[in-house]
Scaffold this motif. Structure first.
Motif, PDB file in Angstrom:
ATOM      1  N   GLY A  24      26.740 -33.205 -16.011  1.00  0.00           N
ATOM      2  CA  GLY A  24      25.950 -32.338 -15.150  1.00  0.00           C
ATOM      3  C   GLY A  24      25.737 -30.971 -15.761  1.00  0.00           C
ATOM      4  N   ILE A  25      25.053 -30.927 -16.886  1.00  0.00           N
ATOM      5  CA  ILE A  25      24.734 -29.651 -17.528  1.00  0.00           C
ATOM      6  C   ILE A  25      23.309 -29.287 -17.164  1.00  0.00           C
ATOM      7  CG2 ILE A  25      24.424 -28.472 -19.736  1.00  0.00           C
ATOM      8  CD1 ILE A  25      26.620 -30.253 -20.868  1.00  0.00           C
ATOM      9  N   GLY A  26      23.117 -28.070 -16.707  1.00  0.00           N
ATOM     10  CA  GLY A  26      21.793 -27.608 -16.313  1.00  0.00           C
ATOM     11  C   GLY A  26      21.742 -27.323 -14.822  1.00  0.00           C
ATOM     12  N   CYS A  27      20.725 -26.605 -14.422  1.00  0.00           N
ATOM     13  CA  CYS A  27      20.640 -26.202 -13.015  1.00  0.00           C
ATOM     14  C   CYS A  27      19.368 -26.750 -12.369  1.00  0.00           C
ATOM     15  CB  CYS A  27      20.706 -24.687 -12.890  1.00  0.00           C
ATOM     16  SG  CYS A  27      19.531 -23.822 -13.944  1.00  0.00           S
ATOM     17  N   VAL A  28      19.023 -27.980 -12.675  1.00  0.00           N
ATOM     18  CA  VAL A  28      17.775 -28.531 -12.169  1.00  0.00           C
ATOM     19  C   VAL A  28      17.956 -29.506 -11.011  1.00  0.00           C
ATOM     20  CG1 VAL A  28      16.508 -28.217 -14.319  1.00  0.00           C
ATOM     21  CG2 VAL A  28      17.796 -30.311 -13.940  1.00  0.00           C
ATOM     22  N   THR A  29      19.139 -29.578 -10.456  1.00  0.00           N
ATOM     23  CA  THR A  29      19.348 -30.482  -9.325  1.00  0.00           C
ATOM     24  C   THR A  29      19.845 -29.717  -8.110  1.00  0.00           C
ATOM     25  OG1 THR A  29      20.409 -32.501  -8.562  1.00  0.00           O
ATOM     26  CG2 THR A  29      21.718 -31.090  -9.978  1.00  0.00           C
ATOM     27  N   ASN A  30      19.424 -30.170  -6.966  1.00  0.00           N
ATOM     28  CA  ASN A  30      19.912 -29.600  -5.710  1.00  0.00           C
ATOM     29  C   ASN A  30      20.922 -30.534  -5.052  1.00  0.00           C
ATOM     30  OD1 ASN A  30      18.308 -27.284  -5.874  1.00  0.00           O
ATOM     31  ND2 ASN A  30      16.556 -28.380  -5.019  1.00  0.00           N
ATOM     32  N   ASP A  31      21.313 -31.567  -5.762  1.00  0.00           N
ATOM     33  CA  ASP A  31      22.245 -32.559  -5.236  1.00  0.00           C
ATOM     34  C   ASP A  31      23.679 -32.064  -5.446  1.00  0.00           C
ATOM     35  OD1 ASP A  31      23.657 -34.775  -4.451  1.00  0.00           O
ATOM     36  OD2 ASP A  31      22.442 -36.204  -5.600  1.00  0.00           O
ATOM     37  N   ILE A  32      24.143 -31.235  -4.530  1.00  0.00           N
ATOM     38  CA  ILE A  32      25.480 -30.630  -4.640  1.00  0.00           C
ATOM     39  C   ILE A  32      26.586 -31.689  -4.613  1.00  0.00           C
ATOM     40  CG2 ILE A  32      27.092 -28.966  -3.620  1.00  0.00           C
ATOM     41  CD1 ILE A  32      24.510 -27.782  -4.944  1.00  0.00           C
ATOM     42  N   PRO A  33      26.527 -32.700  -3.744  1.00  0.00           N
ATOM     43  CA  PRO A  33      27.575 -33.729  -3.784  1.00  0.00           C
ATOM     44  C   PRO A  33      27.663 -34.449  -5.135  1.00  0.00           C
ATOM     45  CG  PRO A  33      26.393 -33.866  -1.708  1.00  0.00           C
ATOM     46  CD  PRO A  33      25.648 -32.893  -2.580  1.00  0.00           C
ATOM     47  N   LEU A  34      26.516 -34.682  -5.783  1.00  0.00           N
ATOM     48  CA  LEU A  34      26.525 -35.295  -7.111  1.00  0.00           C
ATOM     49  C   LEU A  34      27.241 -34.391  -8.103  1.00  0.00           C
ATOM     50  CD1 LEU A  34      25.710 -37.359  -9.282  1.00  0.00           C
ATOM     51  CD2 LEU A  34      23.518 -36.122  -9.462  1.00  0.00           C
ATOM     52  N   ILE A  74      23.878 -22.640 -16.658  1.00  0.00           N
ATOM     53  CA  ILE A  74      23.407 -21.953 -17.859  1.00  0.00           C
ATOM     54  C   ILE A  74      24.483 -21.978 -18.954  1.00  0.00           C
ATOM     55  CG2 ILE A  74      22.665 -19.740 -18.799  1.00  0.00           C
ATOM     56  CD1 ILE A  74      21.443 -19.203 -16.003  1.00  0.00           C
ATOM     57  N   ALA A  75      25.706 -21.687 -18.584  1.00  0.00           N
ATOM     58  CA  ALA A  75      26.820 -21.715 -19.533  1.00  0.00           C
ATOM     59  C   ALA A  75      27.725 -22.896 -19.184  1.00  0.00           C
ATOM     60  CB  ALA A  75      27.595 -20.411 -19.469  1.00  0.00           C
ATOM     61  N   SER A  76      27.652 -23.965 -19.953  1.00  0.00           N
ATOM     62  CA  SER A  76      28.490 -25.124 -19.680  1.00  0.00           C
ATOM     63  C   SER A  76      29.896 -24.889 -20.214  1.00  0.00           C
ATOM     64  CB  SER A  76      27.879 -26.380 -20.283  1.00  0.00           C
ATOM     65  OG  SER A  76      27.824 -26.278 -21.676  1.00  0.00           O
ATOM     66  N   PRO A 120      41.253 -26.391 -22.168  1.00  0.00           N
ATOM     67  CA  PRO A 120      40.910 -25.185 -22.925  1.00  0.00           C
ATOM     68  C   PRO A 120      39.661 -25.376 -23.791  1.00  0.00           C
ATOM     69  CG  PRO A 120      43.248 -25.696 -23.153  1.00  0.00           C
ATOM     70  CD  PRO A 120      42.612 -26.857 -22.467  1.00  0.00           C
ATOM     71  N   PHE A 121      38.831 -24.376 -23.802  1.00  0.00           N
ATOM     72  CA  PHE A 121      37.590 -24.389 -24.575  1.00  0.00           C
ATOM     73  C   PHE A 121      37.865 -24.635 -26.057  1.00  0.00           C
ATOM     74  CE2 PHE A 121      34.173 -22.383 -26.962  1.00  0.00           C
ATOM     75  CZ  PHE A 121      33.053 -22.894 -26.339  1.00  0.00           C
ATOM     76  N   ASP A 122      38.877 -23.961 -26.591  1.00  0.00           N
ATOM     77  CA  ASP A 122      39.182 -24.063 -28.021  1.00  0.00           C
ATOM     78  C   ASP A 122      39.532 -25.489 -28.445  1.00  0.00           C
ATOM     79  OD1 ASP A 122      38.709 -21.393 -28.354  1.00  0.00           O
ATOM     80  OD2 ASP A 122      40.815 -20.808 -28.198  1.00  0.00           O
ATOM     81  N   VAL A 123      40.138 -26.246 -27.569  1.00  0.00           N
ATOM     82  CA  VAL A 123      40.475 -27.632 -27.882  1.00  0.00           C
ATOM     83  C   VAL A 123      39.235 -28.508 -27.768  1.00  0.00           C
ATOM     84  CG1 VAL A 123      41.829 -29.643 -27.160  1.00  0.00           C
ATOM     85  CG2 VAL A 123      42.865 -27.363 -27.144  1.00  0.00           C
ATOM     86  N   ALA A 124      38.516 -28.374 -26.665  1.00  0.00           N
ATOM     87  CA  ALA A 124      37.369 -29.250 -26.385  1.00  0.00           C
ATOM     88  C   ALA A 124      36.247 -29.097 -27.408  1.00  0.00           C
ATOM     89  CB  ALA A 124      36.843 -28.979 -24.986  1.00  0.00           C
ATOM     90  N   LYS A 125      36.064 -27.907 -27.946  1.00  0.00           N
ATOM     91  CA  LYS A 125      34.947 -27.702 -28.878  1.00  0.00           C
ATOM     92  C   LYS A 125      35.130 -28.438 -30.201  1.00  0.00           C
ATOM     93  CE  LYS A 125      36.423 -23.359 -30.987  1.00  0.00           C
ATOM     94  NZ  LYS A 125      36.101 -21.972 -31.193  1.00  0.00           N
ATOM     95  N   LYS A 126      36.325 -28.958 -30.458  1.00  0.00           N
ATOM     96  CA  LYS A 126      36.591 -29.701 -31.689  1.00  0.00           C
ATOM     97  C   LYS A 126      36.175 -31.177 -31.583  1.00  0.00           C
ATOM     98  CE  LYS A 126      40.590 -26.822 -32.661  1.00  0.00           C
ATOM     99  NZ  LYS A 126      42.053 -26.799 -32.736  1.00  0.00           N
ATOM    100  N   TYR A 127      35.787 -31.599 -30.387  1.00  0.00           N
ATOM    101  CA  TYR A 127      35.462 -32.998 -30.135  1.00  0.00           C
ATOM    102  C   TYR A 127      34.026 -33.117 -29.624  1.00  0.00           C
ATOM    103  CZ  TYR A 127      40.466 -33.763 -30.544  1.00  0.00           C
ATOM    104  OH  TYR A 127      41.757 -33.820 -31.026  1.00  0.00           O
ATOM    105  N   PRO A 128      33.458 -34.318 -29.673  1.00  0.00           N
ATOM    106  CA  PRO A 128      32.094 -34.507 -29.145  1.00  0.00           C
ATOM    107  C   PRO A 128      32.002 -34.159 -27.661  1.00  0.00           C
ATOM    108  CG  PRO A 128      32.747 -36.407 -30.468  1.00  0.00           C
ATOM    109  CD  PRO A 128      33.972 -35.544 -30.311  1.00  0.00           C
ATOM    110  N   LYS A 129      30.831 -33.655 -27.275  1.00  0.00           N
ATOM    111  CA  LYS A 129      30.569 -33.292 -25.877  1.00  0.00           C
ATOM    112  C   LYS A 129      29.904 -34.447 -25.149  1.00  0.00           C
ATOM    113  CE  LYS A 129      29.632 -28.373 -26.530  1.00  0.00           C
ATOM    114  NZ  LYS A 129      28.632 -27.317 -26.340  1.00  0.00           N
ATOM    115  N   ILE A 166      37.207 -40.305 -28.754  1.00  0.00           N
ATOM    116  CA  ILE A 166      37.648 -39.139 -27.993  1.00  0.00           C
ATOM    117  C   ILE A 166      36.472 -38.191 -27.800  1.00  0.00           C
ATOM    118  CG2 ILE A 166      39.246 -37.184 -27.971  1.00  0.00           C
ATOM    119  CD1 ILE A 166      40.600 -39.958 -27.762  1.00  0.00           C
ATOM    120  N   LYS A 167      36.295 -37.741 -26.580  1.00  0.00           N
ATOM    121  CA  LYS A 167      35.243 -36.775 -26.229  1.00  0.00           C
ATOM    122  C   LYS A 167      35.728 -35.997 -25.020  1.00  0.00           C
ATOM    123  CE  LYS A 167      32.982 -40.007 -23.150  1.00  0.00           C
ATOM    124  NZ  LYS A 167      32.391 -41.306 -23.262  1.00  0.00           N
ATOM    125  N   PHE A 168      35.025 -34.933 -24.696  1.00  0.00           N
ATOM    126  CA  PHE A 168      35.302 -34.177 -23.481  1.00  0.00           C
ATOM    127  C   PHE A 168      34.011 -34.003 -22.706  1.00  0.00           C
ATOM    128  CE2 PHE A 168      39.055 -32.843 -25.886  1.00  0.00           C
ATOM    129  CZ  PHE A 168      40.033 -32.995 -24.917  1.00  0.00           C
TER     130      PHE A 168
END
Length: 103
Positions: free
Chosen positions: A70-80, A49-51, A57-66, A41-43
């Protein structure tokens, strides 16, 4: 000759194991069902900047592996990014339904 076969086999195996999702939203529920069956199980999280966990819900997801959708702002590929978020939403909703039903 035997060593070269072993090296090629190891390389192919590593590539297959390290393969990223296709980010096809139609495959998200299938992956979630496989992960539920295997107990992995993961989310998926996305954002710049803030993933955040997409669609749950954040409170549920933080109990499981991440998992990175698409974390980060280094791509210009909006469709991706849009495909990644939709994939994450579908996957996370299936996992969330499972864990809330289970408990």
């Amino acid at each position: 000759m035997k060593i070269s076969r072993i090296l090629v086999l190891a390389l192919v195996t590593a590539c297959c194991i390290a393969a990223e999702p296709t980010w096809n939203p139609a495959d998200a529920v299938k992956e979630a069902e496989q992960d539920i069956r295997s107990g992995q199980i993961k989310f998926y999280w996305a954002g710049s900047i803030a993933s955040f966990p997409v669609g749950v819900p954040f409170d549920v997801a933080k109990k499981y592996p991440k998992a990175d959708a698409g974390i980060g702002c280094v791509t210009n590929d909006i469709p991706l990014r849009e495909r990644q978020e939709e994939y994450a939403r579908r996957y996370n909703e299936k996992i969330y339904a499972y864990i809330t039903q289970k408990h």
